[in-house]
Design a protein around this motif. Structure first.
Motif, PDB file in Angstrom:
ATOM      1  N   SER A  86      68.575   6.100 101.915  1.00 12.99           N
ATOM      2  CA  SER A  86      67.232   6.146 101.333  1.00 12.99           C
ATOM      3  C   SER A  86      67.249   5.643  99.903  1.00 12.99           C
ATOM      4  O   SER A  86      68.288   5.620  99.238  1.00 12.99           O
ATOM      5  CB  SER A  86      66.687   7.580 101.363  1.00 12.99           C
ATOM      6  N   TYR A 105      61.801   2.930 107.567  1.00 14.58           N
ATOM      7  CA  TYR A 105      60.508   3.538 107.283  1.00 14.58           C
ATOM      8  C   TYR A 105      60.154   3.245 105.835  1.00 14.58           C
ATOM      9  O   TYR A 105      60.963   3.457 104.940  1.00 14.58           O
ATOM     10  CB  TYR A 105      60.557   5.048 107.504  1.00 14.58           C
ATOM     11  N   CYS A 106      58.938   2.772 105.627  1.00  8.96           N
ATOM     12  CA  CYS A 106      58.468   2.468 104.277  1.00  8.96           C
ATOM     13  C   CYS A 106      57.199   3.270 104.039  1.00  8.96           C
ATOM     14  O   CYS A 106      56.217   3.118 104.775  1.00  8.96           O
ATOM     15  CB  CYS A 106      58.181   0.971 104.141  1.00  8.96           C
ATOM     16  N   LYS A 107      57.243   4.124 103.030  1.00  6.55           N
ATOM     17  CA  LYS A 107      56.057   4.911 102.688  1.00  6.55           C
ATOM     18  C   LYS A 107      55.581   4.481 101.315  1.00  6.55           C
ATOM     19  O   LYS A 107      56.312   4.581 100.327  1.00  6.55           O
ATOM     20  CB  LYS A 107      56.376   6.401 102.693  1.00  6.55           C
ATOM     21  N   LYS A 161      65.231  -6.315 106.918  1.00  6.32           N
ATOM     22  CA  LYS A 161      63.952  -5.707 106.584  1.00  6.32           C
ATOM     23  C   LYS A 161      63.987  -5.511 105.074  1.00  6.32           C
ATOM     24  O   LYS A 161      65.014  -5.094 104.530  1.00  6.32           O
ATOM     25  CB  LYS A 161      63.771  -4.374 107.308  1.00  6.32           C
ATOM     26  N   ARG A 167      57.483   2.753  96.448  1.00  6.42           N
ATOM     27  CA  ARG A 167      57.757   2.928  97.868  1.00  6.42           C
ATOM     28  C   ARG A 167      58.985   3.801  98.088  1.00  6.42           C
ATOM     29  O   ARG A 167      59.979   3.662  97.371  1.00  6.42           O
ATOM     30  CB  ARG A 167      58.001   1.572  98.545  1.00  6.42           C
ATOM     31  N   GLU A 170      65.178  12.035 105.736  1.00  4.10           N
ATOM     32  CA  GLU A 170      65.414  11.913 104.302  1.00  4.10           C
ATOM     33  C   GLU A 170      66.381  12.987 103.810  1.00  4.10           C
ATOM     34  O   GLU A 170      67.249  12.717 102.977  1.00  4.10           O
ATOM     35  CB  GLU A 170      64.099  12.003 103.528  1.00  4.10           C
ATOM     36  N   ASP A 197      66.057   1.218 112.539  1.00  2.00           N
ATOM     37  CA  ASP A 197      64.687   1.525 112.129  1.00  2.00           C
ATOM     38  C   ASP A 197      64.628   1.725 110.615  1.00  2.00           C
ATOM     39  O   ASP A 197      65.514   2.346 110.018  1.00  2.00           O
ATOM     40  CB  ASP A 197      64.184   2.802 112.810  1.00  2.00           C
ATOM     41  N   SER A 255      61.770  14.211 112.151  1.00  2.09           N
ATOM     42  CA  SER A 255      60.694  13.730 111.285  1.00  2.09           C
ATOM     43  C   SER A 255      61.309  12.911 110.152  1.00  2.09           C
ATOM     44  O   SER A 255      62.508  13.022 109.873  1.00  2.09           O
ATOM     45  CB  SER A 255      59.919  14.907 110.698  1.00  2.09           C
ATOM     46  N   THR A 256      60.493  12.110 109.495  1.00  2.00           N
ATOM     47  CA  THR A 256      61.007  11.342 108.363  1.00  2.00           C
ATOM     48  C   THR A 256      61.491  12.268 107.251  1.00  2.00           C
ATOM     49  O   THR A 256      62.434  11.938 106.532  1.00  2.00           O
ATOM     50  CB  THR A 256      59.941  10.364 107.813  1.00  2.00           C
TER      51      THR A 256
END
Length: 200
Positions: free
Chosen positions: A33, A160-162, A100, A148, A13, A158, A8-9
């Motif tokens: 991160s 991931y941006c939250k 990215k 973010r 993390e 990959d 999972s993210t």
């Protein structure tokens, strides 16, 4: 080797190396991160080597001053060069790199002295720098009223941006932290590197 596709993210993390403003990291395995407000993070990836790096910069350029050498990596121009050179030193090739890029949120008061649209200036700088270097941006998330959380998995490229809402982190607290960074750059940059913005 860890199979990051099965994690999972939150787990990614937990395993990640966190970078702060003015920092960069290049990894082949361990995730990277960071947490962004008006700052920008650029991720570079060489798929042939399964090697990736990320930086985190505060302003597009640093004015020359007493402490410029100490805090130069807070500026995008130096921070981008440092990241690119670190990738090249590990064997990456610029023609294979893909980017990215994320951040530039409107979390600093644009009416503060010297802070006019700093998020947009950072985002514009990232676009211009990557275009000049011939590195295509394959994914991005810029601007808007959000902070973010960014996770980069070097083994796969990959990212991931939250978008972080005020329910997850105090937007006001992040705004104050970034404004403190900005004021330090304008007044006494030597204090900037000791500050910390993290989310766990």
């Amino acid at each position: 080797m860890t199979d990051y596709a099965t994690l999972s993210t939150r787990d990614i993390e937990r395993l990640s190396r966190n970078i702060k403003p003015g920092e960069w990291a290049v990894e082949g395995e361990r995730p990277i991160s960071t947490l962004l407000g008006s700052c920008v993070a650029v991720c570079l990836y060489d798929a042939a080597l399964r090697l990736a790096g990320m930086n985190h910069f505060m302003l597009p350029q640093m004015k020359k001053g007493t402490h410029a050498d100490e805090d130069v990596l807070l500026a995008g121009d130096a921070c981008m060069e440092a990241l690119l050179n670190a990738m090249l030193q590990r064997g990456a090739a610029k023609h294979r790199m893909r980017a990215k890029a994320f951040g530039g949120g409107a979390v600093i008061d644009a009416t503060a002295p010297g802070m006019l649209a700093v998020g947009k200036r950072n985002a514009d700088f990232a676009h211009e720098w990557l275009e000049r270097e011939g590195i295509p941006i394959v994914a991005s998330d810029f601007l808007g009223p959000w902070s973010r959380k960014i996770l980069l998995v070097p083994a796969t490229g990959d990212a991931y941006c939250k978008r972080v809402t005020s329910g997850l982190i105090s937007q006001e607290s992040l705004r104050r932290e970034e404004l403190a960074y900005a004021e330090s750059l304008l007044n006494k940059p030597a204090t900037v590197a000791n500050k910390k913005i993290e989310l766990f």
